[in-house]
Design a protein around this motif. Structure first.
Motif, PDB file in Angstrom:
ATOM      1  N   VAL A 240       0.863  -1.196   0.000  1.00 41.64           N
ATOM      2  CA  VAL A 240       0.000   0.000   0.000  1.00 41.64           C
ATOM      3  C   VAL A 240       0.894   1.239   0.000  1.00 41.64           C
ATOM      4  CG1 VAL A 240      -1.664   1.346   1.330  1.00 41.64           C
ATOM      5  CG2 VAL A 240      -1.898  -1.143   1.204  1.00 41.64           C
ATOM      6  N   GLN A 241       0.559   2.160  -0.878  1.00 47.22           N
ATOM      7  CA  GLN A 241       1.288   3.429  -0.915  1.00 47.22           C
ATOM      8  C   GLN A 241       0.306   4.576  -1.067  1.00 47.22           C
ATOM      9  OE1 GLN A 241       4.275   3.809  -4.000  1.00 47.22           O
ATOM     10  NE2 GLN A 241       5.410   5.343  -2.828  1.00 47.22           N
ATOM     11  N   LEU A 242       0.490   5.594  -0.248  1.00 45.34           N
ATOM     12  CA  LEU A 242      -0.330   6.799  -0.296  1.00 45.34           C
ATOM     13  C   LEU A 242       0.617   7.989  -0.406  1.00 45.34           C
ATOM     14  CD1 LEU A 242      -2.771   5.915   2.628  1.00 45.34           C
ATOM     15  CD2 LEU A 242      -3.226   5.677   0.193  1.00 45.34           C
ATOM     16  N   VAL A 243       0.431   8.802  -1.431  1.00 48.57           N
ATOM     17  CA  VAL A 243       1.333   9.932  -1.657  1.00 48.57           C
ATOM     18  C   VAL A 243       0.511  11.214  -1.763  1.00 48.57           C
ATOM     19  CG1 VAL A 243       3.099  10.932  -3.129  1.00 48.57           C
ATOM     20  CG2 VAL A 243       2.974   8.441  -2.854  1.00 48.57           C
ATOM     21  N   GLU A 244       0.685  12.078  -0.761  1.00 45.50           N
ATOM     22  CA  GLU A 244      -0.042  13.346  -0.742  1.00 45.50           C
ATOM     23  C   GLU A 244       0.737  14.429  -1.492  1.00 45.50           C
ATOM     24  OE1 GLU A 244      -0.651  11.598   3.508  1.00 45.50           O
ATOM     25  OE2 GLU A 244       0.976  11.799   2.044  1.00 45.50           O
ATOM     26  N   SER A 245       0.002  15.383  -2.017  1.00 44.04           N
ATOM     27  CA  SER A 245       0.599  16.551  -2.665  1.00 44.04           C
ATOM     28  C   SER A 245      -0.379  17.712  -2.593  1.00 44.04           C
ATOM     29  CB  SER A 245       0.966  16.236  -4.114  1.00 44.04           C
ATOM     30  OG  SER A 245      -0.183  15.903  -4.851  1.00 44.04           O
ATOM     31  N   GLY A 246       0.126  18.907  -2.908  1.00 43.29           N
ATOM     32  CA  GLY A 246      -0.753  20.061  -2.988  1.00 43.29           C
ATOM     33  C   GLY A 246      -0.662  21.036  -1.829  1.00 43.29           C
ATOM     34  N   GLY A 247       0.117  20.699  -0.815  1.00 47.57           N
ATOM     35  CA  GLY A 247       0.260  21.606   0.309  1.00 47.57           C
ATOM     36  C   GLY A 247       1.091  22.817  -0.052  1.00 47.57           C
ATOM     37  N   GLY A 248       1.159  23.767   0.892  1.00 48.47           N
ATOM     38  CA  GLY A 248       1.958  24.958   0.656  1.00 48.47           C
ATOM     39  C   GLY A 248       1.585  26.070   1.612  1.00 48.47           C
ATOM     40  N   LEU A 249       2.060  27.264   1.294  1.00 50.62           N
ATOM     41  CA  LEU A 249       1.784  28.464   2.090  1.00 50.62           C
ATOM     42  C   LEU A 249       0.668  29.249   1.417  1.00 50.62           C
ATOM     43  CD1 LEU A 249       2.501  30.538   4.315  1.00 50.62           C
ATOM     44  CD2 LEU A 249       4.198  31.474   2.710  1.00 50.62           C
ATOM     45  N   VAL A 250      -0.337  29.609   2.177  1.00 44.17           N
ATOM     46  CA  VAL A 250      -1.481  30.346   1.642  1.00 44.17           C
ATOM     47  C   VAL A 250      -1.920  31.393   2.656  1.00 44.17           C
ATOM     48  CG1 VAL A 250      -3.146  28.661   2.520  1.00 44.17           C
ATOM     49  CG2 VAL A 250      -3.749  30.088   0.554  1.00 44.17           C
ATOM     50  N   GLN A 251      -2.448  32.492   2.159  1.00 43.39           N
ATOM     51  CA  GLN A 251      -2.936  33.546   3.048  1.00 43.39           C
ATOM     52  C   GLN A 251      -4.302  33.176   3.628  1.00 43.39           C
ATOM     53  OE1 GLN A 251      -2.917  37.237   0.866  1.00 43.39           O
ATOM     54  NE2 GLN A 251      -0.735  37.550   1.227  1.00 43.39           N
ATOM     55  N   PRO A 252      -4.632  33.713   4.782  1.00 45.53           N
ATOM     56  CA  PRO A 252      -5.977  33.477   5.340  1.00 45.53           C
ATOM     57  C   PRO A 252      -7.051  33.852   4.319  1.00 45.53           C
ATOM     58  CG  PRO A 252      -4.579  34.519   6.977  1.00 45.53           C
ATOM     59  CD  PRO A 252      -3.796  34.505   5.697  1.00 45.53           C
ATOM     60  N   GLY A 253      -8.060  33.004   4.240  1.00 49.18           N
ATOM     61  CA  GLY A 253      -9.121  33.204   3.258  1.00 49.18           C
ATOM     62  C   GLY A 253      -8.858  32.533   1.923  1.00 49.18           C
ATOM     63  N   GLY A 254      -7.660  32.036   1.747  1.00 56.37           N
ATOM     64  CA  GLY A 254      -7.302  31.392   0.485  1.00 56.37           C
ATOM     65  C   GLY A 254      -7.750  29.952   0.402  1.00 56.37           C
ATOM     66  N   SER A 255      -7.372  29.307  -0.702  1.00 55.34           N
ATOM     67  CA  SER A 255      -7.779  27.924  -0.965  1.00 55.34           C
ATOM     68  C   SER A 255      -6.586  27.083  -1.384  1.00 55.34           C
ATOM     69  CB  SER A 255      -8.828  27.891  -2.083  1.00 55.34           C
ATOM     70  OG  SER A 255     -10.000  28.579  -1.722  1.00 55.34           O
ATOM     71  N   LEU A 256      -6.694  25.807  -1.109  1.00 52.17           N
ATOM     72  CA  LEU A 256      -5.738  24.810  -1.583  1.00 52.17           C
ATOM     73  C   LEU A 256      -6.505  23.535  -1.885  1.00 52.17           C
ATOM     74  CD1 LEU A 256      -2.657  25.026   0.844  1.00 52.17           C
ATOM     75  CD2 LEU A 256      -2.670  25.594  -1.599  1.00 52.17           C
ATOM     76  N   ARG A 257      -5.959  22.744  -2.791  1.00 53.77           N
ATOM     77  CA  ARG A 257      -6.533  21.436  -3.084  1.00 53.77           C
ATOM     78  C   ARG A 257      -5.458  20.385  -2.880  1.00 53.77           C
ATOM     79  NH1 ARG A 257      -8.364  18.586  -8.717  1.00 53.77           N
ATOM     80  NH2 ARG A 257     -10.242  17.514  -7.956  1.00 53.77           N
ATOM     81  N   LEU A 258      -5.682  19.518  -1.919  1.00 56.17           N
ATOM     82  CA  LEU A 258      -4.759  18.425  -1.656  1.00 56.17           C
ATOM     83  C   LEU A 258      -5.173  17.201  -2.453  1.00 56.17           C
ATOM     84  CD1 LEU A 258      -4.380  18.665   2.219  1.00 56.17           C
ATOM     85  CD2 LEU A 258      -3.169  19.940   0.428  1.00 56.17           C
ATOM     86  N   SER A 259      -4.176  16.423  -2.870  1.00 56.70           N
ATOM     87  CA  SER A 259      -4.411  15.171  -3.574  1.00 56.70           C
ATOM     88  C   SER A 259      -3.679  14.047  -2.866  1.00 56.70           C
ATOM     89  CB  SER A 259      -3.904  15.256  -5.016  1.00 56.70           C
ATOM     90  OG  SER A 259      -4.568  16.264  -5.734  1.00 56.70           O
ATOM     91  N   CYS A 260      -4.228  12.865  -2.970  1.00 53.04           N
ATOM     92  CA  CYS A 260      -3.583  11.669  -2.428  1.00 53.04           C
ATOM     93  C   CYS A 260      -3.685  10.572  -3.474  1.00 53.04           C
ATOM     94  CB  CYS A 260      -4.247  11.240  -1.133  1.00 53.04           C
ATOM     95  SG  CYS A 260      -3.698   9.629  -0.513  1.00 53.04           S
ATOM     96  N   ALA A 261      -2.557  10.203  -4.037  1.00 52.63           N
ATOM     97  CA  ALA A 261      -2.505   9.130  -5.027  1.00 52.63           C
ATOM     98  C   ALA A 261      -2.279   7.807  -4.311  1.00 52.63           C
ATOM     99  CB  ALA A 261      -1.388   9.404  -6.022  1.00 52.63           C
ATOM    100  N   ALA A 262      -3.170   6.857  -4.563  1.00 54.23           N
ATOM    101  CA  ALA A 262      -3.132   5.573  -3.858  1.00 54.23           C
ATOM    102  C   ALA A 262      -2.746   4.443  -4.802  1.00 54.23           C
ATOM    103  CB  ALA A 262      -4.494   5.298  -3.241  1.00 54.23           C
ATOM    104  N   SER A 263      -2.060   3.455  -4.254  1.00 51.40           N
ATOM    105  CA  SER A 263      -1.699   2.271  -5.030  1.00 51.40           C
ATOM    106  C   SER A 263      -1.487   1.100  -4.083  1.00 51.40           C
ATOM    107  CB  SER A 263      -0.430   2.527  -5.855  1.00 51.40           C
ATOM    108  OG  SER A 263       0.656   2.835  -5.017  1.00 51.40           O
ATOM    109  N   GLY A 264      -1.542  -0.087  -4.641  1.00 50.72           N
ATOM    110  CA  GLY A 264      -1.265  -1.291  -3.855  1.00 50.72           C
ATOM    111  C   GLY A 264      -2.480  -1.943  -3.233  1.00 50.72           C
ATOM    112  N   PHE A 265      -3.650  -1.415  -3.517  1.00 57.59           N
ATOM    113  CA  PHE A 265      -4.879  -2.021  -3.015  1.00 57.59           C
ATOM    114  C   PHE A 265      -6.014  -1.609  -3.946  1.00 57.59           C
ATOM    115  CE2 PHE A 265      -6.827   1.796  -1.055  1.00 57.59           C
ATOM    116  CZ  PHE A 265      -5.727   2.654  -1.018  1.00 57.59           C
ATOM    117  N   THR A 266      -7.179  -2.212  -3.721  1.00 59.16           N
ATOM    118  CA  THR A 266      -8.327  -1.922  -4.579  1.00 59.16           C
ATOM    119  C   THR A 266      -8.974  -0.627  -4.099  1.00 59.16           C
ATOM    120  OG1 THR A 266      -8.651  -4.301  -4.877  1.00 59.16           O
ATOM    121  CG2 THR A 266     -10.432  -2.841  -5.585  1.00 59.16           C
ATOM    122  N   PHE A 267      -8.520   0.453  -4.669  1.00 62.25           N
ATOM    123  CA  PHE A 267      -8.933   1.781  -4.218  1.00 62.25           C
ATOM    124  C   PHE A 267     -10.440   1.963  -4.325  1.00 62.25           C
ATOM    125  CE2 PHE A 267      -8.287   6.153  -3.207  1.00 62.25           C
ATOM    126  CZ  PHE A 267      -9.180   6.879  -3.991  1.00 62.25           C
TER     127      PHE A 267
END
Length: 115
Positions: free
Chosen positions: A1-28
């Protein structure tokens, strides 16, 4: 099983971010998936969960109305759309696959909300 997150960072209050998690090694497409977060000096906190089909989601009260969990089973990816971010949302965000008897985690992605 592998889970790899991405999309984090520095953002100002009121802003937006979209995180992703790519999964493998199991029946997602059959897996219930979650997002957690851990702020500095605090324990790990459950943020949101989504059923295998995406038909049902749940969000912690602290993020309800601002964060949305979703998934794309064709791409084996779960997302966390974060809007109206606050400084108290600053944390390392983790993707989680809870399986009976064990639990799998990604390495985490840092989200910092600061002006």
């Amino acid at each position: 099983v592998q889970l790899v997150e991405s999309g984090g960072g520095l953002v100002q209050p009121g802003g937006s971010l979209r995180l992703s998690c790519a999964a493998s090694g199991f029946t997602f497409s059959r897996a219930y998936m979650c997002w957690y977060r851990q702020a500095p000096g605090k324990g790990r906190e459950w943020v949101a969960g989504i059923t295998s089909t995406g038909d049902d989601t749940n969000h912690a009260d602290s993020v309800k109305g601002r964060f949305i969990i979703s998934r794309d089973n064709a791409k084996n990816t779960v997302f966390l759309q974060m809007n109206s971010l606050k400084p108290e949302d600053t944390a390392v965000y983790y993707c989680n696959f809870p399986r009976s008897g064990t639990s799998y985690w990604g390495q985490g992605t840092q989200v910092t909300v600061s002006s």
